[in-house]
Write an enzyme that holds these catalytic residues in place. Structure first.
Site, PDB file in Angstrom:
ATOM      1  N   HIS A   1     -32.312  62.605  -8.620  1.00 41.89           N
ATOM      2  CA  HIS A   1     -30.852  62.651  -8.778  1.00 41.89           C
ATOM      3  C   HIS A   1     -30.328  61.305  -9.307  1.00 41.89           C
ATOM      4  O   HIS A   1     -29.646  61.243 -10.329  1.00 41.89           O
ATOM      5  CB  HIS A   1     -30.219  62.978  -7.419  1.00 41.89           C
ATOM      6  CG  HIS A   1     -28.721  63.070  -7.436  1.00 41.89           C
ATOM      7  ND1 HIS A   1     -28.054  64.266  -7.514  1.00 41.89           N
ATOM      8  CD2 HIS A   1     -27.758  62.116  -7.397  1.00 41.89           C
ATOM      9  CE1 HIS A   1     -26.745  64.047  -7.526  1.00 41.89           C
ATOM     10  NE2 HIS A   1     -26.535  62.747  -7.440  1.00 41.89           N
ATOM     11  N   GLU A   2     -30.686  60.240  -8.615  1.00 41.91           N
ATOM     12  CA  GLU A   2     -30.211  58.913  -9.033  1.00 41.91           C
ATOM     13  C   GLU A   2     -30.841  58.528 -10.370  1.00 41.91           C
ATOM     14  O   GLU A   2     -30.218  57.855 -11.188  1.00 41.91           O
ATOM     15  CB  GLU A   2     -30.510  57.866  -7.961  1.00 41.91           C
ATOM     16  CG  GLU A   2     -29.924  58.148  -6.579  1.00 41.91           C
ATOM     17  CD  GLU A   2     -28.413  58.399  -6.556  1.00 41.91           C
ATOM     18  OE1 GLU A   2     -27.700  57.880  -7.440  1.00 41.91           O
ATOM     19  OE2 GLU A   2     -27.950  59.146  -5.662  1.00 41.91           O
TER      20      GLU A   2
ATOM     21  N   HIS B   1     -28.624  59.803 -13.028  1.00 45.24           N
ATOM     22  CA  HIS B   1     -27.502  58.875 -13.229  1.00 45.24           C
ATOM     23  C   HIS B   1     -27.972  57.633 -13.991  1.00 45.24           C
ATOM     24  O   HIS B   1     -27.308  57.141 -14.892  1.00 45.24           O
ATOM     25  CB  HIS B   1     -26.938  58.414 -11.876  1.00 45.24           C
ATOM     26  CG  HIS B   1     -26.063  59.438 -11.189  1.00 45.24           C
ATOM     27  ND1 HIS B   1     -24.992  60.033 -11.800  1.00 45.24           N
ATOM     28  CD2 HIS B   1     -26.085  59.943  -9.924  1.00 45.24           C
ATOM     29  CE1 HIS B   1     -24.392  60.871 -10.946  1.00 45.24           C
ATOM     30  NE2 HIS B   1     -25.042  60.843  -9.801  1.00 45.24           N
TER      31      HIS B   1
ATOM     32  N   GLU C   1     -22.277  63.344 -13.115  1.00 43.85           N
ATOM     33  CA  GLU C   1     -22.915  64.199 -12.114  1.00 43.85           C
ATOM     34  C   GLU C   1     -23.742  65.299 -12.776  1.00 43.85           C
ATOM     35  O   GLU C   1     -24.772  65.709 -12.246  1.00 43.85           O
ATOM     36  CB  GLU C   1     -21.840  64.797 -11.194  1.00 43.85           C
ATOM     37  CG  GLU C   1     -22.372  65.494  -9.956  1.00 43.85           C
ATOM     38  CD  GLU C   1     -22.950  64.556  -8.899  1.00 43.85           C
ATOM     39  OE1 GLU C   1     -22.859  63.327  -9.055  1.00 43.85           O
ATOM     40  OE2 GLU C   1     -23.539  65.076  -7.920  1.00 43.85           O
TER      41      GLU C   1
END
Lengths: 498, 498
Positions: free
Chosen positions: B263-264, B267, B293
Site C-alpha cells: 500500500h505505502e 504511494h 489513494e
C-alpha cells in the site's frame, strides 16, 4: 533579555534542524537524495546567517552592548555580562564576514572536500593542492575580517578554543613532544610481549549490545539519545534532549566499536548535561572543542582503558565473547594499551596520538606564520613522521592527505585534540581527589559518579567560564602537560615493565 | 517565472525539511525529545507561512495573475495558466486565514489530538466532545475564510480532492452503498470455508525481507527511498529523490506487514515518479488525495490480492514460510480476500471498507449541512454501523473514537479513501486495455509495466490536470462506481462461489 533569547532560540531551532539533516545524511539518507539534501542544508545555513545578521537582532542585542565597541551596558551583573559577551562575540563573527565571501568560501569548501576525497583515494596531492592553497588564502582573509589586530593563526585557534594562542601552545607542546619521544623510545626497546586480539573474529551483534551496556553504565540517557552506525563515528546534538552518537563495528577489530562508543558517549554526556534553562543561548553550549574532547578522552582512554574499568567489564565481555577464554584480564588490559606507532592519526594509541597532532600543528604554524608553500607539504609531512614516529611515509593517502579537516577549511582545529588529552588527565586527577574511592566505584561499574561530577563541574555551566577559567576553577591549577606526562609514564612503565 | 519558482523552492525546502522532522519523529526520535521537536516543527511551519504571505512573494505572483480576482495575465499559454492557477489557489489558501486564527486552530488541533488519544483509550467520548465541537466551529469559520460563496462542507472537500462536492459524491455513494450491502448479504449467506492463516506464527525477519522483495519488483527505487518500522504505516516525501515508507510487522498477522508495504509502496511510487523539472511547483506535486489513494489501492488490493500476483509470489512465500505447506495457492488467495465485517476501518476487507467511509461521510454531512449536534455522534454512529455492517458497537473506542482524523481538524478527508478505490479499478481496467497481456506480466512478477504505465499516465503530470480531467484523459470516461462494483461482484462471486 526575553526578546533577545527568543531571537537566539529561533536561530537555535534552525541550527538544530540542520543538525538533524546532517545526522540523517550520515546514517539514513538514500544515496540518490544527496544533491537535494545539500540544497536543504545550504538554505538552512543561509537562513541562520540572515537571522543573525538582521536589523532586528542587532536592535535587541544593542540594548545590552554597544555593537561597535563590544562594551556592555553598566547595569549588567557579572553573569549576564559574560552571557552578553559570548552572544556579542558570536554575532560579531557572523556579521564580520561579507555575504559574498561566505558564499565563495562555502562553495570552495564543498568543492575541496570532493577533490580531497578523490586525491586521497588516488594518493595524488597535486590534485588537491590548488584547492588547499586557495583555502589557506581565504582562511587568512577570514582571520583578517574577524580580527585584524591579531595574527591570523591565533584568530583561527580562538574559533575552536577561546583564548588559545601559539604562545600558550608552544611551550606545552614542546615539553610534551620531548617527553613523549623519550617514553616512546623506552617502550620500543622493551621486550614485553602481548596477547594478539587480532587472531579472533568477534560477533558484531555481541559487540553492539556490549557497547550499549557500557553506555548505560556511563549514564548516557537513551531516552534522550540513541546510537547508530556510520562510516565515521560522531556525536550530534539536536538538543540536550536529543543527542545522537554513532559507531562502526568490525568483526576483526574488537576495540574499534567499543572505543568509539565510549568516546562518542563522553561527548554525548556533555551535550545531555547542558543546562536547558538557557536553551539556545551560550550558557547551554559546550565551552570549547578542547574541553569537549577532554570528556570523550577521559572516558575512552583514562577510564575505558584502565584496569579498574575492566575489573567490572572484562568478566562480562568474556561471557559475550568466549573466544577470549585464553586471555587473562591482565593480558587483555595490556593488549588494548599496546603502543604501535602508525601512519594514521585516528588509529593511534594513547602515547603516539599527540605526535600526530603536533605534526599538524607545526605544519599549520609554518603555513600561516612562516609562509611555508603548500606544495612542500608532503615533503615536510614525511620528514616529521620520520622524525617523531620513525616511519617512512610511502603514500600521501596515509600521510598528509589522511584527514578531512583542511578540506573543510578547519585550520587551528587540530591542537584541540591534544588540549583535550591534557585536560582529561588534569580533570581525572581532580576527580580522584573529590571522590576518594573512585577506583572502587569504577571497579564495580558504578560509573555514574563520574558523569555526575562532570555534570556539576563542567556541563551545567555551558560557556559561563572560558576554558582556562573553567580548568582553574575545577582543579585550582593552570593548564600544564605535567599531569598527562606523569600519567603516561606511570601507565606505560607498568605495561611495558620499564 | 524563474523568480517565482525560486520563492516556491525556498518554501519547498522548508516543507521537505519539516517532512524529515516528522519522519524522524515517527521512526527515530528518542522519547524525551518530543517537546523540542514540536517546537522545531511549529517554527518551520510558521516560517513557511511567512514566506508564502510575504510581500515579495505576492509581488512575483502578481506578475502573472491579478491577486485580487485570480485572473491570469493574457500572455500565458494554457500549461502556464494552469500552473499559475494552482500556485494562486495555494497562495490564496495560505493568505486567506488570519494569523491569529491559524495560531488558535493549530493549538486546538495539537491539544485535541492529545485529548482524543486519552478519550479513545478510556473509550470516553465526553472527554473529547468539547474539543470536537470547537473543531467543527473553527472548520466552518475556516471554510468561510477560504470561500464564503460555497457551502462549508464543499469547501472542505475541495481541500483534499480538487472540485469534489456533495453533489458529485451523493449519487456515487448511494449506488455503491446499495450494491455493497446486497453483495455483502450474499457473501454472508454463503457456506464457503477458508484456510485459517491465523493459526501460525510467521517469522518477522522473513516477512520483512519478503516485503522488500515485492517492493523491488513493483519498481520502488531504494536508491531514492527506504522502508522503516512505525506504529502506523505511512509514506512521506522528502523530495522525489527521498521517499520513505513504513510498515509494522506482527508475527501473528501475516498480511499486515506485506499489505502495508505494498500500500505505502504504491504511494511511494507516485512520489518517486513526479517530474523533478518542476521541483517545488504544483507540477511536481500529486494531484489529489483520491488519486494518491488509487495508487496505493491498485497495488495493495487490485493487484496485490489478485490471483496472478500470487502465481509469481506464492511459491516464493512458501519457501520463506514453510508453515504454509498445507495451504494451496487457491486457499491462500481466498483466505486473504475473506470478508469479515468488523468495527475498525483500517482492518476492513475490500468489500466492507467503503461502508466505513460512507458512515463517516454521512455523519460529516449531517454535522456540516444538517446541524447534527456533536453530542449525538456516538448514537448516530452506532445506528449506522448496525444498519450497514450488522454489528452492535459496545464501545466508542471501536466506534466513533477509532480514527485520528477529526482530532486533526480533517473534515472532508474521508471520502477520498473511497474515491481512491473507485479510481483504482477504473485505472486498472484501462491498464488492461493498454497492456493486453497484463495478466501474463503480473503472473511472472514483471510488475514494472504497471509502474511505468502509471508514471507516464499520472505521476509525471503532477497537478497539470484536475482529478476529473486526469481520469477522463486516461480512461475516456467520467468517474463512476460501476467498474468498481462489477469488479467486486466478479471477484467475490468466485471466492464465495455465489
Amino acid at each position: 533579555m526575553k526578546k533577545l533569547f527568543e531571537k537566539l532560540n529561533d536561530i537555535y531551532k534552525l541550527k538544530t534542524t540542520q543538525s538533524l539533516l546532517s545526522w540523517d545524511q550520515e546514517t539514513q539518507l538514500p544515496e540518490g537524495a544527496i544533491d537535494f539534501r545539500s540544497e536543504q542544508m545550504a538554505f538552512l545555513a543561509k537562513l541562520q546567517h540572515q537571522f543573525h545578521c538582521s536589523d532586528s537582532f542587532k536592535e535587541e542585542l544593542s540594548k545590552f552592548v554597544n555593537c561597535d565597541t563590544g562594551e556592555c551596558t553598566d547595569s549588567l551583573n557579572s553573569s549576564d555580562r559574560r552571557l552578553i559577551d559570548c552572544i556579542y562575540k558570536d554575532w560579531k563573527q557572523s556579521t564580520a564576514l561579507p555575504e559574498a565571501f561566505v558564499e565563495e568560501y562555502t562553495k570552495l569548501c564543498s568543492k575541496a572536500q570532493h577533490v580531497w576525497q578523490e586525491a586521497r583515494e588516488k594518493s595524488n596531492f597535486k590534485l588537491f593542492s590548488p584547492y588547499l592553497k586557495r583555502l589557506v588564502e581565504m582562511s587568512k582573509e577570514k582571520a583578517k575580517y574577524l580580527n585584524p589586530s591579531n595574527s591570523a593563526y591565533d584568530v583561527l585557534l580562538d574559533l575552536y578554543e577561546e583564548g588559545l594562542t601559539v604562545d600558550t601552545i608552544n611551550p606545552l607542546f614542546s615539553k610534551l613532544r620531548e617527553e613523549t619521544v623519550t617514553l616512546l623510545k623506552s617502550v620500543q626497546q622493551s621486550k614485553a610481549s602481548f596477547y594478539d586480539l587480532g587472531k579472533h573474529k568477534y560477533n558484531t551483534d555481541q559487540q553492539w549490545s556490549f557497547g550499549l551496556s557500557v553506555l548505560e553504565k556511563m549514564g548516557y540517557d537513551f531516552k534522550r539519545g540513541r546510537q547508530d552506525k556510520s562510516t565515521h563515528p560522531f556525536t550530534i546534538d539536536i538538543s540536550p534532549s536529543d543527542v545522537r552518537i554513532t559507531t562502526r563495528v568490525d568483526e576483526s577489530k574488537l576495540m574499534e566499536a567499543l572505543s568509539s562508543s565510549i568516546h562518542e558517549g563522553g561527548h554525548g554526556l556533555y551535550e545531555q548535561g547542558l543546562n536547558t534553562d538557557f536553551l539556545g543561548t551560550p550558557y547551554c553550549e559546550s565551552v570549547s572543542l578542547g574541553i569537549h574532547e577532554s570528556q570523550s578522552r577521559i572516558w575512552e582512554k583514562v577510564i575505558g582503558q584502565s584496569m579498574p574499568f575492566w575489573d567490572h567489564f572484562y568478566p562480562k565481555l568474556g561471557k559475550c565473547l568466549p573466544q577470549l577464554s585464553d586471555c587473562t584480564q591482565d593480558e587483555f588490559y595490556r593488549s588494548i594499551n599496546q603502543v604501535n606507532p602508525g601512519f594514521i592519526r585516528v588509529e593511534a594509541d594513547e602515547l603516539t596520538y599527540n605526535l600526530h597532532i603536533m605534526i599538524r600543528y607545526e605544519i599549520e604554524q609554518m603555513i600561516f606564520n612562516e609562509g611555508l608553500s603548500v606544495d612542500k607539504l608532503p615533503e615536510v609531512w614525511n620528514e616529521k613522521v620520520k622524525d617523531y614516529l620513525g616511519l617512512e611515509v610511502k603514500n600521501d593517502k596515509f600521510g598528509v592527505l589522511q584527514d578531512v579537516h583542511w578540506s573543510c577549511g578547519l585550520f587551528g582545529y587540530f591542537p584541540t585534540y591534544t588540549m583535550g588529552n591534557l585536560y582529561s588527565v588534569m580533570l581525572f586527577e581532580q576527580l580522584e581527589k573529590d571522590i576518594p574511592d573512585l577506583r572502587g566505584y569504577i571497579s564495580k561499574g558504578d560509573l555514574g559518579v563520574v558523569s555526575e561530577w562532570s555534570s556539576e563541574k563542567i556541563y551545567t555551566h555551558g560557556r559561563r567560564y572560558s576554558p582556562p577559567e573553567l580548568i582553574e576553577r575545577i582543579t585550582g591549577s593552570e593548564l600544564s602537560c605535567d599531569p598527562f606526562v606523569s600519567y603516561l609514564n606511570r601507565k606505560y612503565s607498568k605495561i611495558y615493565r620499564l
